[in-house]
Design a protein around this motif. Structure first.
Motif, short mmCIF file in Angstrom:
data_model
loop_
_atom_site.label_atom_id
_atom_site.label_comp_id
_atom_site.label_asym_id
_atom_site.label_seq_id
_atom_site.Cartn_x
_atom_site.Cartn_y
_atom_site.Cartn_z
N PHE A 81 34.97 -8.16 -24.56
CA PHE A 81 33.50 -8.87 -24.90
C PHE A 81 32.47 -8.10 -24.31
O PHE A 81 31.32 -8.07 -25.22
N PRO A 82 32.46 -7.63 -23.32
CA PRO A 82 31.05 -6.99 -22.63
C PRO A 82 30.90 -5.64 -23.58
O PRO A 82 29.84 -5.52 -23.74
N ASP A 83 31.93 -5.19 -24.10
CA ASP A 83 31.47 -3.93 -24.85
C ASP A 83 31.00 -4.37 -26.12
O ASP A 83 30.19 -3.81 -26.87
N PHE A 84 31.71 -5.46 -27.07
CA PHE A 84 30.92 -5.90 -28.03
C PHE A 84 29.62 -6.55 -27.85
O PHE A 84 28.66 -6.27 -28.87
N ARG A 85 29.21 -6.98 -26.72
CA ARG A 85 27.97 -7.45 -26.60
C ARG A 85 26.92 -6.22 -26.17
O ARG A 85 25.72 -6.68 -26.75
N ARG A 86 27.43 -4.81 -25.92
CA ARG A 86 26.66 -3.93 -26.08
C ARG A 86 26.21 -3.54 -27.58
O ARG A 86 25.08 -3.18 -27.87
N LEU A 127 41.54 -1.10 -28.69
CA LEU A 127 40.20 -1.32 -28.45
C LEU A 127 39.58 -0.15 -28.07
O LEU A 127 38.17 -0.36 -28.24
N ASN A 128 40.01 0.70 -27.32
CA ASN A 128 39.43 1.81 -27.01
C ASN A 128 38.85 2.61 -28.14
O ASN A 128 37.89 3.18 -28.21
N VAL A 129 39.44 2.55 -29.53
CA VAL A 129 39.03 3.01 -30.45
C VAL A 129 37.76 2.49 -31.01
O VAL A 129 36.72 3.17 -31.21
N ILE A 130 37.57 1.14 -30.60
CA ILE A 130 36.33 0.16 -31.33
C ILE A 130 35.50 0.84 -30.29
O ILE A 130 34.17 0.80 -30.46
N VAL A 185 27.54 3.21 -41.73
CA VAL A 185 28.92 3.20 -41.53
C VAL A 185 29.40 2.39 -40.45
O VAL A 185 30.38 1.68 -40.48
N LEU A 186 28.87 3.06 -39.20
CA LEU A 186 29.37 2.59 -38.10
C LEU A 186 29.10 0.92 -38.06
O LEU A 186 29.67 0.01 -37.34
N GLU A 187 27.91 0.43 -38.63
CA GLU A 187 27.40 -0.99 -38.32
C GLU A 187 28.55 -1.64 -39.40
O GLU A 187 29.23 -2.62 -39.04
N THR A 188 29.09 -1.33 -40.44
CA THR A 188 29.96 -1.82 -41.31
C THR A 188 31.44 -1.83 -40.50
O THR A 188 32.03 -3.03 -40.40
N GLN A 189 31.60 -0.77 -39.74
CA GLN A 189 33.03 -0.94 -39.19
C GLN A 189 32.97 -1.96 -37.93
O GLN A 189 33.90 -2.68 -37.98
N LEU A 190 32.03 -1.87 -37.32
CA LEU A 190 31.77 -2.60 -36.26
C LEU A 190 31.57 -4.24 -36.29
O LEU A 190 31.97 -5.20 -35.74
N LEU A 191 30.66 -4.34 -37.62
CA LEU A 191 30.53 -5.74 -38.16
C LEU A 191 31.78 -6.40 -38.41
O LEU A 191 32.25 -7.47 -37.91
N GLY A 192 32.82 -5.58 -39.04
CA GLY A 192 34.02 -6.08 -39.32
C GLY A 192 34.90 -6.60 -38.02
O GLY A 192 35.57 -7.39 -37.98
N GLU A 195 30.15 3.18 -28.88
CA GLU A 195 29.32 4.23 -28.00
C GLU A 195 28.55 5.16 -29.24
O GLU A 195 27.32 5.24 -28.84
N ALA A 196 29.10 5.41 -30.20
CA ALA A 196 28.36 6.31 -31.32
C ALA A 196 27.34 5.27 -31.90
O ALA A 196 26.30 5.87 -32.14
N TYR A 197 27.60 4.25 -32.13
CA TYR A 197 26.66 3.22 -32.80
C TYR A 197 25.45 3.05 -31.70
O TYR A 197 24.10 3.23 -32.21
N GLU A 198 25.60 2.98 -30.43
CA GLU A 198 24.36 3.04 -29.63
C GLU A 198 23.49 4.28 -29.65
O GLU A 198 22.36 4.26 -29.73
N GLU A 199 24.38 5.37 -29.85
CA GLU A 199 23.57 6.65 -29.94
C GLU A 199 23.00 6.89 -31.35
O GLU A 199 21.80 7.23 -31.26
N ALA A 200 23.32 6.31 -32.33
CA ALA A 200 22.89 6.16 -33.64
C ALA A 200 21.60 5.54 -33.69
O ALA A 200 20.56 5.86 -34.19
N VAL A 201 21.68 4.07 -33.03
CA VAL A 201 20.48 3.22 -32.96
C VAL A 201 19.28 3.96 -32.03
O VAL A 201 18.26 3.97 -32.73
N SER A 202 19.62 4.87 -30.89
CA SER A 202 18.80 5.55 -30.37
C SER A 202 18.05 6.51 -31.04
O SER A 202 16.73 6.90 -30.76
N SER A 203 18.98 7.17 -31.90
CA SER A 203 18.23 8.23 -32.67
C SER A 203 17.86 8.26 -34.06
O SER A 203 16.99 8.88 -34.63
N ASN A 204 17.76 6.92 -34.63
CA ASN A 204 16.86 6.62 -35.73
C ASN A 204 15.62 5.44 -35.58
O ASN A 204 15.58 4.97 -34.50
#
Length: 598
Positions: free
Chosen positions: A278-283, A581-584, A439-446, A589-598
């Protein structure tokens, strides 16, 4: 879908005339009559053979008669039931379909008591001797061994018979009421009357004010219907809880473990890993909020788009993408998708009176039918892939008997999650910049829905069972429990919850604990996909594909732990669940990087 978009009338609708010309087809009436005759014949057979608690000792011949009769009946029933469902689920106002469904419910009433009698009969046999003597028994060994366990939790024969016969007018009737009521609910949105399914679809609109207004309009709809829906939920959970207690189960969760084909240790190991994530999903939620310029997400932001897709995800574009990516996995999967599209298996577009969400149902032979409510997004394309995965699973199991195909929900989600992963990973490989974030948003939302939100649904349902054992709950109490469960899982990531998710989700009104199997399916599917990637890197795809199809074909013939062991997976081990869960976590982590760079 926004209110200004045209209706999805141009999207394909599933074909039904390959079975019958319509509900008034004389052949349909004849098959209903034949089905009624088969039910009566099966009742006579059960009586003559002594299929009951403490009944006659089973012989290879009597077992073949009994299981053969059930299998033959199930083949016709699957087709007739699916045909009726094809009309009921796409138009809740179809009076002819509702009548046909009522007729089918009435004529199949004896099947519940007959299955209870079969369980009691098999549970009293010398199983090892029966397996040694009977080829039919060996072919249905999993069914027989499960019957032994179920038999330990049966009430008296008369009580089981009564419970099964009352089900359609009890919990089944309440479930039907929920489906019929919610399919016609409408709400006021900016001067328009929109179906509640259309209001919920606006949760993906890029305009925050549209999403917020749609959320409040939706809440008002559920508020108006809360008395009826609370009565339905009290009815369903009251019956299920009472029966679980009378059957000697430790709690309301215990019967679901049998139904879903896993043990308590597997559920505990999986859910402990889920809570640790849960702490990771909250990130992820926090990163999404930052991208929107907000300190926290409101409920109407959960499904908001992030990034930007340069791909136009029309239904036809999505269909082509799915077939292409399926074919990259195997020609067998690609050919299957092509056959589904060419055969008009899919009812794709939302419309008034049509059930929301998506599902796949067996049709005839190796064929299926798929209902979805398409919108132009990668998420909708993923849904298409998901449901086609169920259809592929049906095809792989097609040469088994109906009793051998009976698959628990945990394993029923394996192929669907796997196919969804194929599509999303392919989209991610091709994406850069804002498209990658999309795409990352679509994955993580699901994933967040299946891990975080599903756990809130589990907590809610468990609490409802505990409180419903004392008395009926009020609509406000249901809403309070729902908000509590969301706070337990989403934590401080959400500023505004959704108090009426108990009214939204039909799962609460049908199968008990129709939630955690989705989490199992996701994490098990991700674990299998990781093994596929390793096999591909070693040039061993063909071996993996053969073992994968064998697993799918056997999901009604072994429990989850046994099938997982064939891939070297221990479902009791925290390491397996953490690995998935480590895959997620890597995607977060990739999502956080993508948000920072957009």
């Amino acid at each position: 879908m926004t209110p200004t978009q045209s209706p999805a009338a141009e999207l394909p609708r599933w074909r039904t005339d390959d079975l019958y010309s319509g509900l008034t087809d004389p052949r349909f009436a004849a098959d209903l009559a034949e089905l009624r005759g088969q039910v009566q014949a099966l009742e006579t057979l059960f009586d003559s053979v002594g299929v009951q608690k403490g009944g006659a000792v089973a012989t290879p011949h009597t077992l073949e008669q009994v299981l053969g009769g059930l299998n033959d009946l199930s083949l016709r029933l699957t087709t007739v039931r699916a045909f009726i469902s094809a009309f009921v689920t796409t138009d809740s106002r179809d009076a002819e379909a509702q009548r046909a469904q009522g007729d089918l419910t009435t004529l199949t009433l004896p099947l519940g008591p007959l299955r209870s009698r079969l369980t009691a009969w098999l549970g009293g046999q010398d199983v090892e001797a029966l397996l040694a003597e009977s080829e039919v028994a060996r072919a249905h060994e999993h069914l027989i061994r499960r019957a032994v366990v179920y038999a330990q939790h049966q009430m008296s024969p008369d009580e089981e018979d009564l419970a099964a016969r009352l089900r359609p007018s009890g919990a089944g009737g309440w479930s039907k009421l929920h489906g019929n009521v919610t399919s016609i609910l409408k709400g006021d949105f900016r001067g328009q009357k929109l179906p509640v399914t259309a209001l919920r679809a606006l949760a993906t609109d890029p305009d925050a004010s549209v999403r917020q207004d749609a959320y409040h309009a939706e809440i008002a709809v559920w508020k108006d219907a809360e008395v009826v829906l609370a009565a339905a939920l009290n009815g369903v959970k009251g019956e299920e809880g009472t029966l679980a207690a009378r059957r000697g189960f430790a709690d309301a969760v215990a019967p679901s473990l049998l139904t879903h084909g896993i043990d308590r240790e597997t559920l505990d190991a999986m859910q402990a890993a889920v809570v640790r994530s849960f702490p990771d999903f909250r990130r992820y939620f926090a990163a999404k909020a930052r991208g929107m310029g907000k300190p926290q997400l409101d409920w109407w932001d959960l499904f908001a788009p992030a990034g930007r897709s340069e791909t136009e995800w029309t239904y036809n574009a999505g269909k082509d993408f799915v077939e292409t990516q399926f074919r990259a996995f195997s020609s067998k999967l690609g050919d299957f998708a092509a056959r589904a599209f060419e055969g008009d298996w899919i009812d794709a577009g939302p419309r008034d009176g049509k059930r929301g969400g998506a599902f796949c149902m067996g049709w005839q032979g190796a064929d299926s039918r798929i209902l979805m409510n398409h919108d132009p997004s990668l998420d909708s394309v993923s849904t298409l892939a998901h449901e086609l995965g169920h259809g592929y699973h049906n095809m792989v199991k097609a040469d088994r008997t109906p009793l051998q195909r009976e698959t628990p929900m945990t394993l029923a989600e394996t192929a669907s999650i796997f196919c969804e992963t194929i599509i999303q990973n392919a989209a991610l490989e091709q994406a850069t910049g804002a498209e990658r974030l999309y795409v990352l948003e679509t994955q993580l939302l699901g994933h967040a829905q299946v891990v975080v939100d599903i756990h809130s649904r589990f907590l809610f349902e468990r609490a409802v069972f505990e409180k419903r054992a004392e008395r009926d709950l009020t609509p406000q109490e249901f809403s309070d429990l729902m908000v509590w469960a969301q706070r337990e899982t989403y934590g401080d990531a959400l500023a505004t919850p959704h108090p009426y998710m108990w009214a939204v989700k039909p799962h609460y009104y049908s199968l008990s604990f129709y939630n955690y199997p989705y989490t199992f399916g996701l994490l098990f599917g991700l674990g299998l996909y990781a093994q596929y990637v390793q096999a591909r890197e070693k040039g061993q795809e063909a071996d993996f594909q053969a073992r994968y199809d064998e697993l799918l074909a056997g999901t009604g013939q072994a429990d989850a732990r046994t099938l997982a062991a064939g891939f070297g997976i221990d479902l009791h081990a925290p390491e397996f669940w953490e690995g998935s869960l480590n895959v997620i976590r890597g995607q977060i982590e990739a999502y956080e990087e993508a948000v920072s760079s957009n």
